[in-house]
Write an enzyme that holds these catalytic residues in place. Structure first.
Site, mmCIF file in Angstrom:
data_model
loop_
_atom_site.group_PDB
_atom_site.id
_atom_site.type_symbol
_atom_site.label_atom_id
_atom_site.label_comp_id
_atom_site.label_asym_id
_atom_site.label_seq_id
_atom_site.Cartn_x
_atom_site.Cartn_y
_atom_site.Cartn_z
ATOM 1 N N ALA A 60 0.794 -1.241 0.000
ATOM 2 C CA ALA A 60 0.000 0.000 0.000
ATOM 3 C C ALA A 60 0.830 1.297 0.000
ATOM 4 O O ALA A 60 0.632 2.161 -0.868
ATOM 5 C CB ALA A 60 -0.982 -0.035 1.164
ATOM 6 N N ARG A 102 -5.252 0.238 -8.736
ATOM 7 C CA ARG A 102 -5.579 -0.814 -7.753
ATOM 8 C C ARG A 102 -6.537 -0.210 -6.726
ATOM 9 O O ARG A 102 -6.227 0.830 -6.136
ATOM 10 C CB ARG A 102 -4.320 -1.359 -7.065
ATOM 11 C CG ARG A 102 -3.497 -2.255 -7.981
ATOM 12 C CD ARG A 102 -2.443 -3.029 -7.215
ATOM 13 N NE ARG A 102 -2.975 -4.215 -6.600
ATOM 14 C CZ ARG A 102 -2.259 -4.982 -5.760
ATOM 15 N NH1 ARG A 102 -1.028 -4.652 -5.447
ATOM 16 N NH2 ARG A 102 -2.790 -6.065 -5.228
ATOM 17 N N ASP A 252 -3.829 -2.718 4.006
ATOM 18 C CA ASP A 252 -4.055 -1.935 2.779
ATOM 19 C C ASP A 252 -5.054 -0.827 3.006
ATOM 20 O O ASP A 252 -5.043 0.196 2.313
ATOM 21 C CB ASP A 252 -4.542 -2.849 1.655
ATOM 22 C CG ASP A 252 -3.358 -3.564 1.047
ATOM 23 O OD1 ASP A 252 -2.922 -4.559 1.642
ATOM 24 O OD2 ASP A 252 -2.839 -3.074 0.026
ATOM 25 N N LYS A 263 -3.817 -8.536 2.782
ATOM 26 C CA LYS A 263 -3.657 -9.666 1.850
ATOM 27 C C LYS A 263 -4.556 -10.847 2.206
ATOM 28 O O LYS A 263 -4.680 -11.206 3.383
ATOM 29 C CB LYS A 263 -2.172 -10.081 1.864
ATOM 30 C CG LYS A 263 -1.790 -11.252 0.998
ATOM 31 C CD LYS A 263 -2.201 -11.102 -0.444
ATOM 32 C CE LYS A 263 -1.672 -9.839 -1.099
ATOM 33 N NZ LYS A 263 -2.382 -9.504 -2.357
HETATM 34 O O1 MRU Z 1 -0.996 -7.357 -3.386
HETATM 35 P P1 MRU Z 1 0.068 -6.658 -2.601
HETATM 36 O O2 MRU Z 1 1.388 -7.336 -2.640
HETATM 37 O O3 MRU Z 1 0.122 -5.187 -2.938
HETATM 38 O O4 MRU Z 1 -0.454 -6.748 -1.095
HETATM 39 C C1 MRU Z 1 0.330 -6.193 -0.081
HETATM 40 C C2 MRU Z 1 -0.231 -6.368 1.270
HETATM 41 O O5 MRU Z 1 -1.278 -6.944 1.463
HETATM 42 C C3 MRU Z 1 0.517 -5.718 2.408
HETATM 43 O O6 MRU Z 1 0.365 -6.455 3.576
HETATM 44 C C4 MRU Z 1 -0.035 -4.297 2.637
HETATM 45 O O7 MRU Z 1 -0.079 -3.577 1.448
HETATM 46 C C5 MRU Z 1 0.750 -3.559 3.633
HETATM 47 S S1 MRU Z 1 2.321 -3.114 3.023
HETATM 48 C C6 MRU Z 1 3.130 -2.217 4.178
#
Ligand code: MRU
Length: 360
Positions: A60, A102, A252, A263
């Site tokens: 994120a 996204r 996120d 995630k």
């Molecule tokens: O699909 P992604 O790799 O963008 O998902 C990332 C995550 O779910 C992380 O845990 C979240 O963005 C936090 S990152 C500090």
């Protein structure tokens, strides 16, 4: 101090997913890690948008920072004599394009909104686009720097929850690569480890993009923090049969009531943590908290192509024509979250009050 200097000097870490060099955004191609460290040059806002939607950059805060530089790149073609309304319209198109890249990570919308506000200010003050690009470049750098500082601060707070000898389980990659540097969940682990605590990290491999085995394990091994990868389905086994002292994940988007989108698989971990009386912590900066979203029900969940599940490196895993569903985030209800670690301190239930108390 520049973000990279802060990272090195105050954070003791040099891993960073981006660079900004004379008007070009450089991104490490995270799809190729850990086997190849290649950098892509991004010189247009569309390039930034595609890098986000194609997972060159993910996580994120890193998505938000990329979008901020994307806004600056989008202002490159706006010249001084251009009509004010036309300038705003063109920037709005850039913002809309970036926002679609996204949908779940709110840092993207947060950064685009902040950049847009700065653009309006610059256009108003100067009566046109004479300083627009410079002002947006500066703002994007500030967003990046603030993120790095917030991560180190979060690490400092969160490390208080981690004792010497702990085994910590984490999911996906909420590390340096997912942020401007240092990381949120991994920032907490990093801070604890760098201050001399012996930590063992269990990394969920994280189907289907394998951020856990490819990125989290890479970061931890690079910095000498002990870790082992487990397949996602093994987390419950380890929680019940061996010692897992706590779980730390990133986010996120966090709704106003403390519900957490992260995630896919995070919610399952949180339920298992409750069943096994293991503390479940979420580490995230305030830029991930969305006061406009009342609860997790209102968080849009990105669904990505079926092929990400049915194929591996282009090779079919299942019978020809098999269907798949691929939601890439889920929502953990706030009552399952033991604490939210932020750069403004550790928040506890009721989250709504704790969040509002510390909001600007
Ligand atoms: O699909 P992604 O790799 O963008 O998902 C990332 C995550 O779910 C992380 O845990 C979240 O963005 C936090 S990152 C500090």
């Amino acid at each position: 101090m520049e973000p990279l200097e802060i990272l090195k000097k105050e954070g003791g870490s040099e891993i960073c997913p981006l660079r900004w060099e004379s008007g070009r955004l450089q991104l490490i191609d995270q799809r190729r890690l850990p086997h190849e460290e290649s950098w892509l040059d991004i010189t247009t806002w569309k390039g930034a948008r595609d890098a986000i939607s194609d997972m060159v950059v993910r996580g994120a805060p890193a998505i938000g920072i990329t979008a901020a530089f994307g806004m600056a790149l989008g202002a490159k073609d706006l010249y001084d004599g251009l009509d004010l309304e036309e300038s705003i319209k063109r920037l709005e198109d850039v913002a809309q394009g970036l926002l679609k890249a996204r949908p779940t990570a709110v840092n993207l919308a947060w950064a685009v909104e902040r950049m847009f506000k700065e653009a309006r200010h610059s256009l108003d003050v100067n009566g046109g686009a004479s300083n627009l690009y410079d002002d947006l470049e500066r703002e994007a750098k500030t967003i990046w720097k603030e993120d790095v500082v917030a991560n180190i601060e979060m690490g400092r707070y969160g490390a208080q929850l981690i004792q010497d000898g702990f085994t910590v389980l984490t999911h996906c990659n909420a590390g340096a690569l997912a942020t401007g540097g240092y990381g949120t969940a991994l920032g907490v682990i990093r801070y604890a480890a760098f201050s001399g605590k012996r930590i063992t990290v269990l990394c969920d491999e994280t189907r289907p993009w394998l951020q856990g085995i490819r990125l989290t394990a890479w970061e931890l091994m690079k910095e000498g923090i002990e870790c082992a990868v487990i397949c996602d389905g093994a987390a419950g086994h380890f929680m019940r049969r061996s010692r897992v002292d706590c779980i730390v994940v990133g986010a996120d988007r966090i709704a106003k009531n403390g519900d957490v989108a992260n995630k896919i698989g995070t919610y399952t971990l949180a339920e298992l943590a409750r069943a096994n009386s293991i503390p479940f912590y979420v580490a995230a900066p305030f830029s991930t908290i969305d006061l406009k979203t009342e609860s997790g029900q209102d968080i849009p969940i990105e669904e990505r192509p079926e092929e990400e599940i049915t194929k591996l490196n282009g090779k079919a895993l299942g019978p020809s024509g098999v269907r798949a569903r691929n939601p890439v985030f889920d929502v953990t209800p706030h009552e399952l979250v033991s604490a939210i670690i932020t750069e403004r301190g550790i928040l506890r239930l009721p989250y709504k009050d704790a969040i509002l108390e510390r909001s600007d």
